[in-house]
Design a protein around this motif. Structure first.
Motif, PDB file in Angstrom:
ATOM      1  N   SER A   1      -4.430   4.765  -0.733  1.00 34.23           N
ATOM      2  CA  SER A   1      -4.527   5.412  -1.937  1.00 34.23           C
ATOM      3  C   SER A   1      -4.151   4.694  -3.418  1.00 34.23           C
ATOM      4  CB  SER A   1      -3.511   6.776  -1.990  1.00 34.23           C
ATOM      5  OG  SER A   1      -2.318   6.569  -2.048  1.00 34.23           O
ATOM      6  N   SER A   2      -3.348   3.667  -2.999  1.00 36.84           N
ATOM      7  CA  SER A   2      -2.881   2.773  -4.234  1.00 36.84           C
ATOM      8  C   SER A   2      -2.300   1.434  -3.594  1.00 36.84           C
ATOM      9  CB  SER A   2      -2.124   3.430  -5.399  1.00 36.84           C
ATOM     10  OG  SER A   2      -1.035   3.426  -4.797  1.00 36.84           O
TER      11      SER A   2
ATOM     12  N   PRO B   1     -13.837   9.193  -8.086  1.00 40.34           N
ATOM     13  CA  PRO B   1     -13.777   7.968  -8.581  1.00 40.34           C
ATOM     14  C   PRO B   1     -12.686   7.147  -8.261  1.00 40.34           C
ATOM     15  CG  PRO B   1     -13.658   9.729 -10.120  1.00 40.34           C
ATOM     16  CD  PRO B   1     -14.023  10.331  -9.016  1.00 40.34           C
ATOM     17  N   SER B   2     -13.086   5.860  -8.335  1.00 39.21           N
ATOM     18  CA  SER B   2     -11.730   4.991  -8.042  1.00 39.21           C
ATOM     19  C   SER B   2     -11.957   3.670  -8.595  1.00 39.21           C
ATOM     20  CB  SER B   2     -11.509   4.629  -6.525  1.00 39.21           C
ATOM     21  OG  SER B   2     -10.088   3.655  -6.631  1.00 39.21           O
TER      22      SER B   2
ATOM     23  N   GLU C   1      -2.137   1.714  -9.882  1.00 45.08           N
ATOM     24  CA  GLU C   1      -1.790   3.010 -10.383  1.00 45.08           C
ATOM     25  C   GLU C   1      -1.785   3.151 -11.930  1.00 45.08           C
ATOM     26  OE1 GLU C   1       2.287   3.416  -8.801  1.00 45.08           O
ATOM     27  OE2 GLU C   1       1.474   4.012  -6.935  1.00 45.08           O
ATOM     28  N   SER C   2      -1.954   1.992 -12.648  1.00 45.65           N
ATOM     29  CA  SER C   2      -2.019   1.947 -13.844  1.00 45.65           C
ATOM     30  C   SER C   2      -3.469   2.193 -14.622  1.00 45.65           C
ATOM     31  CB  SER C   2      -1.485   0.583 -14.556  1.00 45.65           C
ATOM     32  OG  SER C   2      -2.418  -0.518 -14.097  1.00 45.65           O
TER      33      SER C   2
ATOM     34  N   VAL D   1       0.847  -1.148   0.071  1.00 42.83           N
ATOM     35  CA  VAL D   1       0.129   0.069  -0.003  1.00 42.83           C
ATOM     36  C   VAL D   1       0.838   1.227   0.114  1.00 42.83           C
ATOM     37  CG1 VAL D   1      -1.937  -1.204   1.408  1.00 42.83           C
ATOM     38  CG2 VAL D   1      -0.336   0.159   2.495  1.00 42.83           C
ATOM     39  N   LYS D   2       0.193   2.313  -0.340  1.00 43.04           N
ATOM     40  CA  LYS D   2       0.916   3.598  -0.436  1.00 43.04           C
ATOM     41  C   LYS D   2      -0.052   4.806   0.285  1.00 43.04           C
ATOM     42  CE  LYS D   2       3.973   3.256  -4.438  1.00 43.04           C
ATOM     43  NZ  LYS D   2       4.372   3.749  -5.655  1.00 43.04           N
ATOM     44  N   PRO D   3       0.589   5.645   0.887  1.00 47.79           N
ATOM     45  CA  PRO D   3      -0.275   6.702   1.358  1.00 47.79           C
ATOM     46  C   PRO D   3      -1.085   7.675   0.398  1.00 47.79           C
ATOM     47  CG  PRO D   3       2.016   6.838   2.172  1.00 47.79           C
ATOM     48  CD  PRO D   3       2.175   5.923   0.837  1.00 47.79           C
ATOM     49  N   THR D   4      -2.425   8.331   0.774  1.00 46.94           N
ATOM     50  CA  THR D   4      -2.672   8.196   2.100  1.00 46.94           C
ATOM     51  C   THR D   4      -3.214   6.822   2.614  1.00 46.94           C
ATOM     52  OG1 THR D   4      -4.947   8.800   1.424  1.00 46.94           O
ATOM     53  CG2 THR D   4      -3.415  10.595   2.114  1.00 46.94           C
TER      54      THR D   4
END
Length: 305
Positions: free
Chosen positions: A152-153, A191-192, A275-276, A116-119
């Motif tokens: 966040s990702s 949106p995600s 992320e892509s 995982v990456k922040p946030t």
């Protein structure tokens, strides 16, 4: 939430046949109110308001709780739903076999692996676990106590126990969970694209419309700040003989046969914000002590006899 327009959902549909009930919904869009406050603003008796609230509660539109105040106990009412879609032509549902079914619940903090990456962060029902926006704390042994996680990702992956006997075959797999996007603080329009995998096989993608925080979660602990994400949407994935479905809508042609789930072979379920993707808006997962639904990740395995 999707509602089929049919007689079986009359309790929900009838709520909108009353102008008073619609006015109650409008008032609760702005803030939570007790019965007396609703009575005063609508200029009708508390007894009538109570009857309307009971109908809205039965339909799952409004939630209420008793609160002790200076002048005794009062019933505080709040909106439980943030949206509902009326389905005039029901979508084709996957055919599930009427055979044995085993159901189990996996806490959202009981992931087997992550990246995982922040946030990012995680919290138990009583406190934050570790430090905000530091992915290292996802490896804290206390992560199994988490009832909400966000990032966040990246991804989290859960190991689903496989208790099939050597002479049994999995006919369908159903997984339900409460989920939304992850924005700093919250953002209703965020949106995600969220991807789902079983044993590294991609099942499909669902785009979460936002990170919901305007209405406080029904299950949000008192210590949880109102400036944080409050609730998600309840989603149901179903993998069966004809493909993979999300809330009854087909998201891919991946069938239960494609997963090759057999005796002594574990099942790995991954939820990812890549992320892509076109909308890399993160993920928030809610357990039974946060959000609007008192459940963790619920898995049902339908087996042959």
């Amino acid at each position: 939430m999707q509602i089929d327009v049919s007689t079986k959902n009359m309790a929900f549909l009838e709520c909108f046949s009353s102008e008073t009930r619609v006015k109650i919904i409008e008032l609760l869009q702005q803030e939570s109110l007790n019965i007396k406050q609703l009575s005063q603003r609508l200029e009708i008796s508390s007894a009538i308001v109570t009857k309307h609230i009971q109908k809205l509660e039965h339909a799952g539109i409004v939630a209420s709780e008793n609160s002790t105040g200076i002048r005794g106990t009062q019933k505080i009412c709040r909106l439980k739903l943030d949206q509902a879609v009326l389905q005039f032509i029901p979508k084709k549902q996957p055919e599930l076999p009427a055979n044995r079914a085993n159901t189990l619940s996996i806490p959202v903090g009981q992931y087997a692996s992550f990246e995982v990456k922040p946030t990012c962060g995680l919290a138990s029902p009583t406190q934050l676990i570790g430090v905000l926006d530091d992915p290292r704390y996802f490896a804290d042994p206390g992560h199994v106590q988490a009832s909400i996680i966000w990032f966040s990702s990246g991804y989290v992956e859960y190991r689903i126990p496989n208790f099939l006997h050597s002479n049994q075959k999995l006919r369908a797999l159903e997984i339900s969970f409460e989920i939304c996007s992850e924005a700093p603080g919250y953002n209703e329009n965020w949106p995600s694209d969220i991807s789902f995998f079983i044993n590294e096989i991609p099942l499909g993608i669902w785009t979460s419309p936002g990170d919901f925080g305007a209405q406080r979660g029904v299950l949000s602990p008192e210590w949880w700040s109102s400036s944080n994400t409050q609730h998600g949407l309840l989603k149901v994935i179903n993998i069966g003989p004809t493909g993979s479905y999300l809330d009854g809508t087909q998201i891919s042609d991946v069938t239960i046969e494609d997963l090759s789930v057999t005796f002594a072979k574990e099942i790995n379920f991954r939820i990812a914000s890549l992320e892509s993707s076109s909308n890399c808006g993160g993920i928030t997962l809610f357990g039974k002590h946060f959000g609007n639904y008192a459940q963790d990740i619920v898995v049902t395995m339908h087996e042959d006899k």
